[in-house]
Design a protein around this motif. Structure first.
Motif, PDB file in Angstrom:
ATOM      1  N   ILE A   8      39.317  29.131  41.846  1.00 43.74           N
ATOM      2  CA  ILE A   8      38.921  29.848  40.635  1.00 43.74           C
ATOM      3  C   ILE A   8      39.741  31.131  40.476  1.00 43.74           C
ATOM      4  O   ILE A   8      40.091  31.518  39.353  1.00 43.74           O
ATOM      5  N   SER A   9      40.079  31.786  41.571  1.00 38.37           N
ATOM      6  CA  SER A   9      40.877  33.011  41.478  1.00 38.37           C
ATOM      7  C   SER A   9      42.295  32.702  41.037  1.00 38.37           C
ATOM      8  O   SER A   9      42.874  33.416  40.200  1.00 38.37           O
ATOM      9  N   MET A  10      42.872  31.640  41.585  1.00 35.71           N
ATOM     10  CA  MET A  10      44.224  31.261  41.211  1.00 35.71           C
ATOM     11  C   MET A  10      44.286  30.838  39.745  1.00 35.71           C
ATOM     12  O   MET A  10      45.228  31.197  39.019  1.00 35.71           O
ATOM     13  N   SER A  11      43.287  30.103  39.273  1.00 39.34           N
ATOM     14  CA  SER A  11      43.264  29.699  37.867  1.00 39.34           C
ATOM     15  C   SER A  11      43.121  30.901  36.952  1.00 39.34           C
ATOM     16  O   SER A  11      43.772  30.984  35.903  1.00 39.34           O
ATOM     17  N   ALA A  12      42.266  31.857  37.347  1.00 40.91           N
ATOM     18  CA  ALA A  12      42.093  33.056  36.526  1.00 40.91           C
ATOM     19  C   ALA A  12      43.378  33.867  36.445  1.00 40.91           C
ATOM     20  O   ALA A  12      43.755  34.361  35.370  1.00 40.91           O
ATOM     21  N   MET A  13      44.083  34.014  37.551  1.00 47.12           N
ATOM     22  CA  MET A  13      45.331  34.763  37.538  1.00 47.12           C
ATOM     23  C   MET A  13      46.416  34.024  36.762  1.00 47.12           C
ATOM     24  O   MET A  13      47.301  34.654  36.167  1.00 47.12           O
ATOM     25  N   SER A  14      46.355  32.705  36.747  1.00 45.39           N
ATOM     26  CA  SER A  14      47.295  31.945  35.916  1.00 45.39           C
ATOM     27  C   SER A  14      47.018  32.180  34.442  1.00 45.39           C
ATOM     28  O   SER A  14      47.942  32.359  33.641  1.00 45.39           O
ATOM     29  N   HIS A  15      45.735  32.192  34.047  1.00 44.81           N
ATOM     30  CA  HIS A  15      45.384  32.494  32.657  1.00 44.81           C
ATOM     31  C   HIS A  15      45.773  33.928  32.297  1.00 44.81           C
ATOM     32  O   HIS A  15      46.127  34.218  31.155  1.00 44.81           O
TER      33      HIS A  15
ATOM     34  N   ASN B 228      40.449  42.496  51.181  1.00 42.28           N
ATOM     35  CA  ASN B 228      41.737  42.530  50.477  1.00 42.28           C
ATOM     36  C   ASN B 228      41.705  41.692  49.207  1.00 42.28           C
ATOM     37  O   ASN B 228      42.304  42.059  48.192  1.00 42.28           O
ATOM     38  N   LEU B 229      41.016  40.566  49.263  1.00 39.62           N
ATOM     39  CA  LEU B 229      40.887  39.728  48.077  1.00 39.62           C
ATOM     40  C   LEU B 229      40.135  40.460  46.974  1.00 39.62           C
ATOM     41  O   LEU B 229      40.505  40.394  45.796  1.00 39.62           O
ATOM     42  N   ALA B 230      39.079  41.181  47.353  1.00 41.42           N
ATOM     43  CA  ALA B 230      38.337  41.958  46.356  1.00 41.42           C
ATOM     44  C   ALA B 230      39.214  43.036  45.736  1.00 41.42           C
ATOM     45  O   ALA B 230      39.117  43.308  44.524  1.00 41.42           O
ATOM     46  N   MET B 231      40.083  43.651  46.522  1.00 42.01           N
ATOM     47  CA  MET B 231      40.983  44.670  45.980  1.00 42.01           C
ATOM     48  C   MET B 231      41.981  44.054  44.995  1.00 42.01           C
ATOM     49  O   MET B 231      42.246  44.609  43.924  1.00 42.01           O
ATOM     50  N   LEU B 232      42.529  42.877  45.342  1.00 43.43           N
ATOM     51  CA  LEU B 232      43.469  42.208  44.442  1.00 43.43           C
ATOM     52  C   LEU B 232      42.804  41.838  43.118  1.00 43.43           C
ATOM     53  O   LEU B 232      43.363  42.060  42.042  1.00 43.43           O
ATOM     54  N   ILE B 233      41.613  41.279  43.211  1.00 46.72           N
ATOM     55  CA  ILE B 233      40.916  40.872  41.993  1.00 46.72           C
ATOM     56  C   ILE B 233      40.509  42.083  41.169  1.00 46.72           C
ATOM     57  O   ILE B 233      40.575  42.069  39.932  1.00 46.72           O
ATOM     58  N   SER B 234      40.085  43.150  41.833  1.00 48.20           N
ATOM     59  CA  SER B 234      39.689  44.357  41.120  1.00 48.20           C
ATOM     60  C   SER B 234      40.850  44.953  40.331  1.00 48.20           C
ATOM     61  O   SER B 234      40.644  45.468  39.229  1.00 48.20           O
ATOM     62  N   CYS B 235      42.045  44.875  40.874  1.00 50.31           N
ATOM     63  CA  CYS B 235      43.208  45.442  40.189  1.00 50.31           C
ATOM     64  C   CYS B 235      43.784  44.488  39.152  1.00 50.31           C
ATOM     65  O   CYS B 235      44.166  44.911  38.062  1.00 50.31           O
ATOM     66  N   GLU B 236      43.854  43.213  39.483  1.00 54.76           N
ATOM     67  CA  GLU B 236      44.520  42.266  38.600  1.00 54.76           C
ATOM     68  C   GLU B 236      43.580  41.698  37.536  1.00 54.76           C
ATOM     69  O   GLU B 236      43.994  41.432  36.411  1.00 54.76           O
ATOM     70  N   LEU B 237      42.313  41.505  37.869  1.00 51.86           N
ATOM     71  CA  LEU B 237      41.342  40.904  36.939  1.00 51.86           C
ATOM     72  C   LEU B 237      40.222  41.905  36.678  1.00 51.86           C
ATOM     73  O   LEU B 237      39.057  41.617  36.875  1.00 51.86           O
ATOM     74  N   HIS B 238      40.608  43.105  36.222  1.00 50.33           N
ATOM     75  CA  HIS B 238      39.630  44.174  36.032  1.00 50.33           C
ATOM     76  C   HIS B 238      38.971  44.168  34.664  1.00 50.33           C
ATOM     77  O   HIS B 238      38.014  44.897  34.423  1.00 50.33           O
ATOM     78  N   ALA B 239      39.477  43.361  33.727  1.00 51.92           N
ATOM     79  CA  ALA B 239      38.919  43.354  32.370  1.00 51.92           C
ATOM     80  C   ALA B 239      37.497  42.803  32.371  1.00 51.92           C
ATOM     81  O   ALA B 239      37.069  42.087  33.280  1.00 51.92           O
ATOM     82  N   LYS B 240      36.761  43.144  31.317  1.00 54.56           N
ATOM     83  CA  LYS B 240      35.355  42.747  31.249  1.00 54.56           C
ATOM     84  C   LYS B 240      35.177  41.235  31.193  1.00 54.56           C
ATOM     85  O   LYS B 240      34.152  40.717  31.641  1.00 54.56           O
ATOM     86  N   LYS B 241      36.161  40.535  30.637  1.00 55.45           N
ATOM     87  CA  LYS B 241      36.002  39.087  30.504  1.00 55.45           C
ATOM     88  C   LYS B 241      36.008  38.389  31.861  1.00 55.45           C
ATOM     89  O   LYS B 241      35.615  37.222  31.961  1.00 55.45           O
ATOM     90  N   TRP B 242      36.471  39.076  32.909  1.00 58.02           N
ATOM     91  CA  TRP B 242      36.506  38.477  34.233  1.00 58.02           C
ATOM     92  C   TRP B 242      35.311  38.912  35.088  1.00 58.02           C
ATOM     93  O   TRP B 242      35.309  38.690  36.307  1.00 58.02           O
ATOM     94  N   THR B 243      34.300  39.498  34.488  1.00 65.46           N
ATOM     95  CA  THR B 243      33.144  39.966  35.259  1.00 65.46           C
ATOM     96  C   THR B 243      32.440  38.822  35.979  1.00 65.46           C
ATOM     97  O   THR B 243      32.097  38.926  37.165  1.00 65.46           O
ATOM     98  N   ASP B 244      32.235  37.721  35.266  1.00 60.58           N
ATOM     99  CA  ASP B 244      31.555  36.577  35.888  1.00 60.58           C
ATOM    100  C   ASP B 244      32.377  36.007  37.040  1.00 60.58           C
ATOM    101  O   ASP B 244      31.815  35.588  38.059  1.00 60.58           O
ATOM    102  N   LEU B 245      33.674  35.980  36.868  1.00 62.30           N
ATOM    103  CA  LEU B 245      34.508  35.451  37.941  1.00 62.30           C
ATOM    104  C   LEU B 245      34.445  36.346  39.177  1.00 62.30           C
ATOM    105  O   LEU B 245      34.343  35.856  40.308  1.00 62.30           O
ATOM    106  N   ARG B 246      34.504  37.666  38.964  1.00 65.53           N
ATOM    107  CA  ARG B 246      34.405  38.575  40.106  1.00 65.53           C
ATOM    108  C   ARG B 246      33.078  38.393  40.833  1.00 65.53           C
ATOM    109  O   ARG B 246      33.021  38.405  42.070  1.00 65.53           O
ATOM    110  N   THR B 247      32.009  38.224  40.064  1.00 65.65           N
ATOM    111  CA  THR B 247      30.699  37.997  40.680  1.00 65.65           C
ATOM    112  C   THR B 247      30.672  36.692  41.469  1.00 65.65           C
ATOM    113  O   THR B 247      30.117  36.629  42.572  1.00 65.65           O
TER     114      THR B 247
END
Length: 444
Positions: free
Chosen positions: A262-269, A183-202
């Motif tokens: 790191i996920s919470m900080s990314a979603m805040s940004h 479920n976390l991967a689904m949330l990140i995939s939808c909310e942080l899908h831009a290329k700049k978040w590739t490293d964070l997803r990894t």
């Protein structure tokens, strides 16, 4: 790896030249996540975790190779098992006959007791052997009947509790960790899908699969942090930070704390709405709850007095049955009642084996995180989880784009694959240009 960069000190605790402990509050966590990805000893690739773990089939069961190279049952064909009877796979992996010989050894011991009781009564009636056929066995039959009236109920309840604990460990404990990660991967995939978040997803994937490995090591009480470094889930510095915690159960929780931060900080940004951040935090806490549940079930067994009493009842039942069968065998000798003698031997072998086998199953299920055939195939579960998460993270490039007026647009890349010309750029300053440029979707 040279001097520690300043951004890595934001998360890891180090010491200065005076030996004093330094702990810097994490800032710029998204930048940290991207830089951490470059420190792994091995490039991380989720496809490595999605590779099948040596799956093969026998007559009934589908087997996989576990983490330590031992075969485990992934699934079995119930229809074949019922249609061709249990005798077709009597000594296969996963059966009472195939893996653990405790029940068979116990039957051999009961047969020895029967032989001893038969010889003793024969020696007593040596001078009047013909009178042996009139030996009164009513008292022994009543004793065996009284004991046998307790054992099936008590043993059945105990087996039911053991199976319930095993199923809870799979669904409400280990399954909860898997579901939260997915479920976390689904949330990140939808909310942080831009290329700049590739490293964070990894980085989230690294910590997620690393936590599963640490969880398995904690359940088995085995420590191997170098394995996570070799897999690319942790850097050497991160492994040192995790190693400071002696309790193995704390280590997977640490990685989920890092995932949350790191996920919470990314979603805040990203200026994501608070409910979405709350959903992410809920999944991380659910994973932590799953780890705690596994720890509770593994470290908290059923009361020792209760288990001891059940084991004592089964042992007394088998011993009483064996003695009674030996006496009846002896009384059948003077009249040469061969059928009666054979039936007593068959009773000892079958009844004693069934009771002991049911008791044996309970200790095979009490800790399903080991290397036995009936234990959880964690590696196979991880392969399925990795395939699912990989699909979730790769789903967004082909997802239609929604305009403010409700019109759906096909992504530019998908339109070009279909031979359609690219259309206007949707007004969205936060999105990547390649992702919002597209063609109208037919039929919407």
């Amino acid at each position: 790896q040279g001097p520690v960069p300043f951004w890595h000190q934001l998360l890891l605790q180090s010491e200065d030249s005076g030996g004093r402990s330094l702990s810097v509050e994490p800032l710029l966590v998204c930048f940290l996540a991207g830089k951490m990805a470059s420190l792994s000893a091995k490039p991380f690739d989720i496809k490595d975790f999605a590779k099948t773990s040596g799956e093969y089939k026998n007559f009934v069961a589908t087997m996989v190779i576990g983490m330590e190279g031992h075969p485990k049952i992934l699934r079995y064909d119930l229809q074949k098992l019922v249609r061709f009877s249990a005798f077709s796979v009597l000594c296969a992996h996963g059966t009472i006959f195939g893996d653990d010989k405790t029940a068979i050894i116990n039957v051999g011991m009961m047969l020895c007791i029967s032989i001893i009781s038969c010889l003793v009564i024969c020696l007593i009636y040596m001078n009047n052997f013909s009178d042996l056929k009139d030996f009164d066995l009513k008292a022994m039959d009543r004793l065996a009947h009284q004991i046998n009236s307790f054992v099936p109920f008590c043993l059945g309840l105990y087996v039911s509790l053991s199976l319930q604990r095993w199923w809870t460990l799979r669904v409400a404990a280990l399954g909860k960790v898997f579901d939260s990660f997915c479920n976390l991967a689904m949330l990140i995939s939808c909310e942080l899908h831009a290329k700049k978040w590739t490293d964070l997803r990894t980085q989230v994937l690294k910590y997620g699969f690393g936590s599963l490995t640490l969880l398995t090591q904690a359940a088995r009480d085995k420590e191997d942090l170098q394995k996570l470094v070799d897999q690319g889930c942790l850097t050497a510095l991160e492994a040192r930070a995790v190693q400071k915690h002696v309790d193995l159960w704390q280590r997977p929780m640490i990685l989920w704390v890092w995932i949350m931060r790191i996920s919470m900080s990314a979603m805040s940004h990203q200026k994501s709405p608070n409910p979405r951040i709350g959903a992410l935090l809920a999944e991380c806490t659910k994973a932590n709850d799953g780890i705690n549940t596994i720890n509770e079930y593994v470290d908290t067994q059923l009361p020792f007095a209760y288990v001891h009493l059940i084991t004592f009842l089964v042992n007394m039942q088998n011993i009483t049955l064996a003695i009674n069968a030996g006496l009846k065998f002896a009384t059948a000798i003077p009249g040469m009642h061969y059928l009666a003698m054979i039936s007593q031997v068959a009773m000892v072998c079958s009844v004693c084996f069934l009771y002991q086998a049911l008791l044996q199953i309970t200790y095979l299920l009490v800790d399903p995180f080991g290397d036995d055939t009936l234990d959880f195939p964690i590696k196979a579960y991880g392969c399925y989880l990795a395939s699912t998460i990989h699909a979730l993270l790769e789903a967004h490039p082909q997802c239609p784009v929604v305009a403010e007026n409700g019109t759906l647009w096909r992504p530019k890349q998908a339109g070009q694959l279909l031979g359609m010309p690219a259309c206007e750029i949707l007004a969205d300053s936060e999105s990547d240009e390649d992702e919002v440029q597209g063609v109208a979707v037919d039929g919407f």
